[in-house]
Write a protein that holds these residues in place. Structure first.
Motif, PDB file in Angstrom:
ATOM      1  N   GLN A  49       4.933   6.083  -6.593  1.00  0.00           N
ATOM      2  CA  GLN A  49       4.844   4.733  -7.158  1.00  0.00           C
ATOM      3  C   GLN A  49       4.998   3.669  -6.072  1.00  0.00           C
ATOM      4  OE1 GLN A  49       4.034   3.473  -9.956  1.00  0.00           O
ATOM      5  NE2 GLN A  49       4.852   1.376  -9.886  1.00  0.00           N
ATOM      6  N   ALA A  50       5.993   3.873  -5.207  1.00  0.00           N
ATOM      7  CA  ALA A  50       6.230   2.906  -4.135  1.00  0.00           C
ATOM      8  C   ALA A  50       5.027   2.810  -3.205  1.00  0.00           C
ATOM      9  CB  ALA A  50       7.476   3.298  -3.337  1.00  0.00           C
ATOM     10  N   ARG A  51       4.477   3.966  -2.864  1.00  0.00           N
ATOM     11  CA  ARG A  51       3.332   3.975  -1.954  1.00  0.00           C
ATOM     12  C   ARG A  51       2.127   3.289  -2.578  1.00  0.00           C
ATOM     13  NH1 ARG A  51       2.733   6.770   2.637  1.00  0.00           N
ATOM     14  NH2 ARG A  51       0.611   6.944   3.489  1.00  0.00           N
ATOM     15  N   GLY A  52       1.924   3.499  -3.867  1.00  0.00           N
ATOM     16  CA  GLY A  52       0.797   2.859  -4.538  1.00  0.00           C
ATOM     17  C   GLY A  52       0.902   1.346  -4.519  1.00  0.00           C
ATOM     18  N   SER A  56      -1.422  -1.444  -2.207  1.00  0.00           N
ATOM     19  CA  SER A  56      -2.134  -2.608  -2.747  1.00  0.00           C
ATOM     20  C   SER A  56      -1.738  -3.883  -2.019  1.00  0.00           C
ATOM     21  CB  SER A  56      -1.844  -2.757  -4.246  1.00  0.00           C
ATOM     22  OG  SER A  56      -2.333  -1.643  -4.966  1.00  0.00           O
ATOM     23  N   LEU A  57      -0.441  -4.019  -1.755  1.00  0.00           N
ATOM     24  CA  LEU A  57       0.037  -5.203  -1.050  1.00  0.00           C
ATOM     25  C   LEU A  57      -0.488  -5.235   0.383  1.00  0.00           C
ATOM     26  CD1 LEU A  57       3.755  -5.281  -2.283  1.00  0.00           C
ATOM     27  CD2 LEU A  57       1.952  -6.897  -2.877  1.00  0.00           C
ATOM     28  N   ALA A  63       2.241  -7.740   5.620  1.00  0.00           N
ATOM     29  CA  ALA A  63       2.694  -6.999   6.798  1.00  0.00           C
ATOM     30  C   ALA A  63       3.907  -6.132   6.489  1.00  0.00           C
ATOM     31  CB  ALA A  63       3.022  -7.963   7.932  1.00  0.00           C
ATOM     32  N   ASP A  64       4.814  -6.625   5.657  1.00  0.00           N
ATOM     33  CA  ASP A  64       5.994  -5.835   5.308  1.00  0.00           C
ATOM     34  C   ASP A  64       5.583  -4.559   4.577  1.00  0.00           C
ATOM     35  OD1 ASP A  64       9.084  -5.694   4.819  1.00  0.00           O
ATOM     36  OD2 ASP A  64       8.182  -5.410   2.830  1.00  0.00           O
ATOM     37  N   ALA A  65       4.610  -4.656   3.694  1.00  0.00           N
ATOM     38  CA  ALA A  65       4.144  -3.470   2.968  1.00  0.00           C
ATOM     39  C   ALA A  65       3.523  -2.462   3.924  1.00  0.00           C
ATOM     40  CB  ALA A  65       3.139  -3.878   1.891  1.00  0.00           C
ATOM     41  N   ALA A  66       2.749  -2.949   4.888  1.00  0.00           N
ATOM     42  CA  ALA A  66       2.161  -2.047   5.880  1.00  0.00           C
ATOM     43  C   ALA A  66       3.253  -1.336   6.671  1.00  0.00           C
ATOM     44  CB  ALA A  66       1.244  -2.822   6.818  1.00  0.00           C
TER      45      ALA A  66
END
Length: 292
Positions: A49-52, A56-57, A63-66
């Motif tokens: 779930q977190a990775r999904g 998307s972000l 940048a934080d999501a990456a």
């Protein structure tokens, strides 16, 4: 998975620190969805779930999501451990100016994890991270300058970076400061003229996000002690207006540039404090993206 360093206290990655930051972030009510949803899922072990959500972000430029996706690949959470994939995500976040990712890009380049060994690239990203006050990056950059690995061997510059790291609370950095103070000479050949610095970032013609600009250069050894004088100007046609000017002993600085103009340039003077002799580095032009 921690990245091995060259010394017992030396170059280590911050993947675990980033993990703790995610877990801490899960409890912050101030975080808005969907970021909060991803942090909550991650803290509860729901990596899919977190990775999904982070994917998307990240696709939208977050940048934080990456960076978080890089951590998950680095640690093998919800996917197989993949250093090359981790490096790609870290680099993507680092290119957006995300300081924790900048340090991880430097460490992985330094230790040949997920990417070929490249200490010159490591030095650049250590310097970028150091402008944000990352004391481990300051220490590691001091190591590079003290040995001439990826940058010119320059003991005064090494000492300046070690000094900043020591102020940040790294005991090993203080030991290096003391050692270099006992042997303050440089490795450069005696010369009546000072050698100019080599600009690294921003590169000529770069287009950057407004506000904080990471300025990085490398410095050759000199026959005499030197300091650096960084100058940043805004350009309007044939006219230039100085917007930043300061002395530093280090080889990087974080300069806040207001987006009032589009065209800017920077250069570094190499100055001898004792003789007032100097050399002037070349101008390096860059632009800022329009706000909004």
């Amino acid at each position: 998975m921690p990245v091995p360093g060259r010394t017992r206290v030396g170059r280590t990655a911050v993947a675990v620190l980033g993990l703790l930051a995610v877990q801490a972030g899960a409890g912050r009510a101030a975080l808005a969805s969907p970021r909060a949803d991803a942090a909550h899922a991650y803290a509860n072990g729901d990596y899919a779930q977190a990775r999904g959500v982070w994917s998307s972000l990240a696709a939208a430029g977050d940048a934080d999501a990456a960076y978080r996706l890089g951590l998950m690949s680095d640690l093998g959470q919800g996917t197989r451990e993949n250093a090359a994939d981790a490096f790609r995500w870290y680099r993507r976040a680092a290119e957006a100016g995300y300081a924790p990712a900048e340090f991880n890009v430097a460490v992985m380049s330094d230790s040949a994890r997920g990417v070929p060994h490249n200490t010159a690239l490591a030095a650049e990203w250590y310097a970028r991270a150091a402008t944000h006050g990352n004391h481990r990056a300051q220490y590691n950059l001091g190591l590079l300058y003290s040995t001439g690995d990826g940058v010119p061997r320059n003991k005064p510059v090494a000492r300046a970076w070690f000094h900043l790291a020591a102020i940040g609370g790294l005991p090993a950095a203080a030991d290096h400061v003391e050692a270099l103070s006992s042997h303050p000479g440089t490795s450069g050949a005696p010369s009546a003229s000072l050698r100019p610095v080599h600009p690294v970032a921003p590169r000529p013609g770069a287009t950057l996000a407004p506000n904080a600009v990471e300025i990085v250069w490398t410095a050759p050894s000199q026959a005499v002690p030197v300091r650096f004088f960084l100058q940043v100007v805004a350009r309007d046609g044939s006219k230039s207006r100085e917007i930043y000017a300061a002395y530093t002993d280090a080889t990087a600085a974080l300069v806040h540039v207001a987006p009032g103009h589009r065209s800017y340039a920077w250069r570094v003077y190499t100055v001898s404090p004792t003789t007032a002799d100097y050399s002037i580095g070349a101008w390096t032009a860059f632009t800022l993206r329009r706000a909004g």
